[in-house]
Design an enzyme around this catalytic site. Structure first.
Site: not given
Length: 166
Positions: A7, A68, A141
């Protein structure tokens, strides 16, 4: 199969390493965040991110990876810095020779929670349940990165089942 999910962000990049067993069960191997100091020049932050990702890849030796995708941001400065972090992550993964998949936040939500508009709490709870954890992974996160890895492993398993059935 061992997968790493990323991420990306320049201040905080989450990572999650997940092992998928032959029966489809999932186990969290590692999760955490890479933090870079706000006062540091952007090139130096990106170097720190690259070096830490490279170290993590050498330590855990995943077989596959997922990052992502950047979704539309109203704040262009934030979008640019996230894009730079994504580029560094993609570079580190590619240099490690890993196959790299990219998923939008909605694709991750759909694969993990079964609902593309799931909220953060729903996602965190599903990550906890799917990995058999006692508590929701922290920080956010890291939980998000575990979700990216779970999404990738689910998508890969689905792809393999389809290929076998053809």
């Amino acid at each position: 199969m061992l997968a790493i999910g990323i991420d990306p962000g320049t201040a905080t990049t989450g990572y999650g390493v997940v092992q998928a067993a032959a029966d489809g069960s999932l186990t969290a191997v590692a999760q955490g965040v890479i933090l870079t100091p706000a006062g540091l020049a952007m090139p130096d932050r990106l170097v720190m991110l690259y070096e830490e990702l490279t170290r993590l890849l050498a330590e855990f030796r995943p077989q596959t990876s997922a990052v992502e995708k950047l979704f539309f941001q109203k704040n262009t400065t934030t979008a640019m810095s996230v894009g730079q972090a994504r580029g560094v992550a993609l570079l580190a993964l590619a240099q490690a020779g890993l196959p790299v998949a990219e998923y939008t936040p909605n694709e991750v939500k759909q694969a993990v929670a079964g609902y593309g508009s799931a909220d953060k709490r729903q996602m965190q709870e599903m990550v906890r349940v799917l990995l058999g954890l006692n508590e929701i992974p922290k920080p956010d996160d890291a939980a998000d990165a575990l979700g990216v890895a779970i999404c990738h492993l689910h998508m890969d398993r689905t792809r393999q089942l389809i290929e076998r059935g053809s």
